[in-house]
Design a protein around this motif. Structure first.
Motif, PDB file in Angstrom:
ATOM      1  N   THR A 198       0.835  -1.201   0.000  1.00  5.13           N
ATOM      2  CA  THR A 198       0.000   0.000   0.000  1.00  5.13           C
ATOM      3  C   THR A 198       0.870   1.251   0.000  1.00  5.13           C
ATOM      4  O   THR A 198       0.509   2.259  -0.621  1.00  5.13           O
ATOM      5  N   ASN A 199       2.009   1.187   0.674  1.00  6.81           N
ATOM      6  CA  ASN A 199       2.947   2.305   0.673  1.00  6.81           C
ATOM      7  C   ASN A 199       3.464   2.563  -0.736  1.00  6.81           C
ATOM      8  O   ASN A 199       3.530   3.714  -1.198  1.00  6.81           O
ATOM      9  N   ALA A 200       3.841   1.497  -1.453  1.00  6.79           N
ATOM     10  CA  ALA A 200       4.350   1.652  -2.825  1.00  6.79           C
ATOM     11  C   ALA A 200       3.314   2.326  -3.720  1.00  6.79           C
ATOM     12  O   ALA A 200       3.644   3.201  -4.540  1.00  6.79           O
ATOM     13  N   LEU A 201       2.062   1.937  -3.556  1.00  5.85           N
ATOM     14  CA  LEU A 201       1.004   2.522  -4.382  1.00  5.85           C
ATOM     15  C   LEU A 201       0.772   3.996  -4.059  1.00  5.85           C
ATOM     16  O   LEU A 201       0.607   4.822  -4.962  1.00  5.85           O
ATOM     17  N   VAL A 202       0.787   4.344  -2.783  1.00  6.66           N
ATOM     18  CA  VAL A 202       0.537   5.743  -2.438  1.00  6.66           C
ATOM     19  C   VAL A 202       1.745   6.612  -2.775  1.00  6.66           C
ATOM     20  O   VAL A 202       1.591   7.800  -3.088  1.00  6.66           O
ATOM     21  N   ILE A 203       2.948   6.038  -2.756  1.00  2.16           N
ATOM     22  CA  ILE A 203       4.129   6.790  -3.205  1.00  2.16           C
ATOM     23  C   ILE A 203       3.990   7.132  -4.689  1.00  2.16           C
ATOM     24  O   ILE A 203       4.253   8.263  -5.107  1.00  2.16           O
ATOM     25  N   ALA A 204       3.544   6.153  -5.487  1.00  2.00           N
ATOM     26  CA  ALA A 204       3.333   6.409  -6.913  1.00  2.00           C
ATOM     27  C   ALA A 204       2.251   7.468  -7.117  1.00  2.00           C
ATOM     28  O   ALA A 204       2.383   8.370  -7.959  1.00  2.00           O
ATOM     29  N   GLU A 205       1.179   7.377  -6.349  1.00  2.00           N
ATOM     30  CA  GLU A 205       0.088   8.348  -6.448  1.00  2.00           C
ATOM     31  C   GLU A 205       0.579   9.750  -6.094  1.00  2.00           C
ATOM     32  O   GLU A 205       0.267  10.738  -6.783  1.00  2.00           O
ATOM     33  N   MET A 206       1.369   9.828  -5.018  1.00  2.00           N
ATOM     34  CA  MET A 206       1.904  11.110  -4.569  1.00  2.00           C
ATOM     35  C   MET A 206       2.878  11.698  -5.578  1.00  2.00           C
ATOM     36  O   MET A 206       2.822  12.891  -5.889  1.00  2.00           O
ATOM     37  N   MET A 207       3.765  10.868  -6.120  1.00  3.18           N
ATOM     38  CA  MET A 207       4.755  11.359  -7.078  1.00  3.18           C
ATOM     39  C   MET A 207       4.086  11.838  -8.359  1.00  3.18           C
ATOM     40  O   MET A 207       4.487  12.846  -8.953  1.00  3.18           O
ATOM     41  N   ALA A 293       3.863  -6.944 -15.008  1.00  2.00           N
ATOM     42  CA  ALA A 293       3.997  -7.961 -13.957  1.00  2.00           C
ATOM     43  C   ALA A 293       5.447  -8.241 -13.596  1.00  2.00           C
ATOM     44  O   ALA A 293       5.777  -8.463 -12.426  1.00  2.00           O
ATOM     45  N   ASP A 294       6.335  -8.253 -14.579  1.00  2.00           N
ATOM     46  CA  ASP A 294       7.733  -8.609 -14.343  1.00  2.00           C
ATOM     47  C   ASP A 294       8.634  -7.387 -14.193  1.00  2.00           C
ATOM     48  O   ASP A 294       9.853  -7.506 -14.247  1.00  2.00           O
ATOM     49  N   THR A 295       8.039  -6.230 -13.975  1.00  2.00           N
ATOM     50  CA  THR A 295       8.826  -5.009 -13.837  1.00  2.00           C
ATOM     51  C   THR A 295       8.974  -4.625 -12.362  1.00  2.00           C
ATOM     52  O   THR A 295       8.304  -5.169 -11.484  1.00  2.00           O
ATOM     53  N   ASP A 296       9.850  -3.666 -12.112  1.00  2.00           N
ATOM     54  CA  ASP A 296      10.064  -3.140 -10.770  1.00  2.00           C
ATOM     55  C   ASP A 296       8.820  -2.355 -10.322  1.00  2.00           C
ATOM     56  O   ASP A 296       8.175  -1.690 -11.137  1.00  2.00           O
ATOM     57  N   PRO A 297       8.467  -2.410  -9.030  1.00  2.00           N
ATOM     58  CA  PRO A 297       7.304  -1.646  -8.554  1.00  2.00           C
ATOM     59  C   PRO A 297       7.410  -0.139  -8.756  1.00  2.00           C
ATOM     60  O   PRO A 297       6.397   0.563  -8.673  1.00  2.00           O
ATOM     61  N   ALA A 298       8.613   0.378  -9.026  1.00  2.00           N
ATOM     62  CA  ALA A 298       8.728   1.801  -9.347  1.00  2.00           C
ATOM     63  C   ALA A 298       7.888   2.157 -10.572  1.00  2.00           C
ATOM     64  O   ALA A 298       7.481   3.315 -10.739  1.00  2.00           O
ATOM     65  N   THR A 299       7.597   1.172 -11.426  1.00  2.00           N
ATOM     66  CA  THR A 299       6.759   1.433 -12.606  1.00  2.00           C
ATOM     67  C   THR A 299       5.318   1.736 -12.235  1.00  2.00           C
ATOM     68  O   THR A 299       4.527   2.112 -13.116  1.00  2.00           O
ATOM     69  N   LEU A 300       4.952   1.584 -10.954  1.00  2.00           N
ATOM     70  CA  LEU A 300       3.579   1.909 -10.551  1.00  2.00           C
ATOM     71  C   LEU A 300       3.202   3.349 -10.892  1.00  2.00           C
ATOM     72  O   LEU A 300       2.021   3.655 -11.058  1.00  2.00           O
ATOM     73  N   ILE A 301       4.171   4.225 -10.997  1.00  2.00           N
ATOM     74  CA  ILE A 301       3.846   5.600 -11.375  1.00  2.00           C
ATOM     75  C   ILE A 301       3.227   5.657 -12.779  1.00  2.00           C
ATOM     76  O   ILE A 301       2.408   6.536 -13.071  1.00  2.00           O
ATOM     77  N   GLN A 302       3.571   4.674 -13.612  1.00  2.00           N
ATOM     78  CA  GLN A 302       2.985   4.628 -14.951  1.00  2.00           C
ATOM     79  C   GLN A 302       1.488   4.324 -14.883  1.00  2.00           C
ATOM     80  O   GLN A 302       0.711   4.765 -15.742  1.00  2.00           O
ATOM     81  N   LEU A 303       1.081   3.589 -13.856  1.00  2.00           N
ATOM     82  CA  LEU A 303      -0.346   3.299 -13.676  1.00  2.00           C
ATOM     83  C   LEU A 303      -1.126   4.584 -13.500  1.00  2.00           C
ATOM     84  O   LEU A 303      -2.194   4.788 -14.120  1.00  2.00           O
ATOM     85  N   TYR A 304      -0.614   5.494 -12.697  1.00  2.00           N
ATOM     86  CA  TYR A 304      -1.322   6.746 -12.430  1.00  2.00           C
ATOM     87  C   TYR A 304      -1.267   7.676 -13.634  1.00  2.00           C
ATOM     88  O   TYR A 304      -2.205   8.444 -13.877  1.00  2.00           O
ATOM     89  N   LYS A 305      -0.175   7.621 -14.383  1.00  2.00           N
ATOM     90  CA  LYS A 305      -0.115   8.426 -15.596  1.00  2.00           C
ATOM     91  C   LYS A 305      -1.132   7.959 -16.618  1.00  2.00           C
ATOM     92  O   LYS A 305      -1.757   8.755 -17.318  1.00  2.00           O
ATOM     93  N   GLN A 306      -1.317   6.623 -16.704  1.00  2.00           N
ATOM     94  CA  GLN A 306      -2.305   6.089 -17.639  1.00  2.00           C
ATOM     95  C   GLN A 306      -3.717   6.456 -17.210  1.00  2.00           C
ATOM     96  O   GLN A 306      -4.569   6.800 -18.024  1.00  2.00           O
ATOM     97  N   LEU A 307      -3.967   6.395 -15.875  1.00  2.00           N
ATOM     98  CA  LEU A 307      -5.296   6.755 -15.397  1.00  2.00           C
ATOM     99  C   LEU A 307      -5.599   8.221 -15.644  1.00  2.00           C
ATOM    100  O   LEU A 307      -6.729   8.602 -15.882  1.00  2.00           O
TER     101      LEU A 307
END
Length: 307
Positions: A198-207, A293-307
């Motif tokens: 959950t921390n990783a996801l909110v860091i991506a959201e915040m960034m 799926a096989d990428t580093d969790p730092a790519t979670l920021i791409q999820l928010y950019k797509q949204l």
């Protein structure tokens, strides 16, 4: 070395130079852990489904490459397992060429993998029918923690078995905590991953929000360091997100998704509400399904950019 919960070894530790230990799994975590065992003076008998992943260790004079699991069981009375998920651990034990057929009285299996607690209890009960014992010892700290020999390890099992496991775990741990009976280590790791994921996801959201507001996002880890919002995930993930540097992957999105699913399953079984964890699992599944799926969790920021 810190041993939490008042944990003390119940007998003197054997000198490392006299010990032989088996290690199953040569993934992102397995290689540095095997290297740490070698550095501590242990002789390591390593096995991996794909043997070429052991190549970086084969020149070490105390490393032995095992081509079959029965070689590991025949050579070592203590075997560490660090592989992907519940099914992979079951395969290593139950498969026709798995460990179970070669287990005997005196064997100790130490599972460093993060798997579901009920399967852990079932695996432990099964190996006991062969005379062996089980300690679940999932780890936290990532590849960097393994390389620096600073992992946090949460153990479930009999106190005597955990004391014996400590002989090897201390090679790559800064903290070892005995959490209770078999399965309690895995439950503690699930709790750990609820916070991490959950921390990783909110860091991506915040960034993502900070970028859209034209903040100098590369300074965020420094600006928040030492405050209540600071964390290891922040200091690791935020710089990668700011610079959009996602390789080499230090851990994987699919691993976090597996851990979140385990958390949701456990909460459902215990009739315990976990709404934030449930939402995190769905967001992580969406990201994995988008090809990450096989990428580093730092790519979670791409999820928010797509949204």
């Amino acid at each position: 070395m810190i041993f939490s919960n008042g944990f003390n070894p119940l007998k003197p530790i054997r000198k490392a130079s006299m010990s032989q230990v088996g290690f199953i799994g040569a993934g992102l975590m397995g290689i540095p852990m095997m290297q740490a065992l070698l550095d501590a003076g242990h002789q390591v008998y390593g096995w991996n489904r794909t043997l070429d992943k052991l190549a970086s260790l084969t020149e070490h004079p105390r490393f032995v490459t095992c081509t079959h699991l029965d070689q590991v069981a025949a050579s070592c009375d203590t075997i560490l397992i660090c592989i992907a998920d519940t099914q992979a651990v079951k395969d290593v034990i139950y498969a026709p060429k798995g460990l179970a057929k070669d287990l005997k009285s005196g064997h100790l299996l130490i599972d460093l993998s993060s798997i579901d607690p009920q399967s852990t209890r079932e695996l432990s009960a099964y190996v006991q029918t062969r005379g062996a014992t089980w300690v679940d010892a999932p780890v936290s700290g990532g590849v960097q923690g393994a390389q620096q020999k600073r992992l946090a390890i949460m153990c479930g099992g009999d106190a005597q078995d955990v004391a014996r496991a400590q002989t090897y775990l201390q090679s790559f741990a800064r903290q070892i905590t005995h959490m209770g009976a078999v399965g309690c280590g895995q439950i503690t790791k699930i709790c750990n991953q609820m916070l991490v994921c959950t921390n990783a996801l909110v860091i991506a959201e915040m960034m993502s929000l900070a970028q859209s507001c034209h903040v100098e996002v590369d300074k965020i880890p420094q600006a928040l360091a030492g405050g209540f919002a600071d964390s290891l995930p922040l200091q690791i993930l935020a710089p990668q997100m700011a610079q959009e540097v996602f390789e080499p992957a230090k851990w994987h999105v699919r691993t976090l998704l597996k851990d979140l699913d385990n958390a949701v399953d456990l909460a459902t079984h215990e009739q315990s509400a976990a709404p934030i964890t449930g939402l995190a699992a769905q967001l992580m599944r969406l990201h994995a399904g988008n090809g990450f799926a096989d990428t580093d969790p730092a790519t979670l920021i791409q999820l928010y950019k797509q949204l």
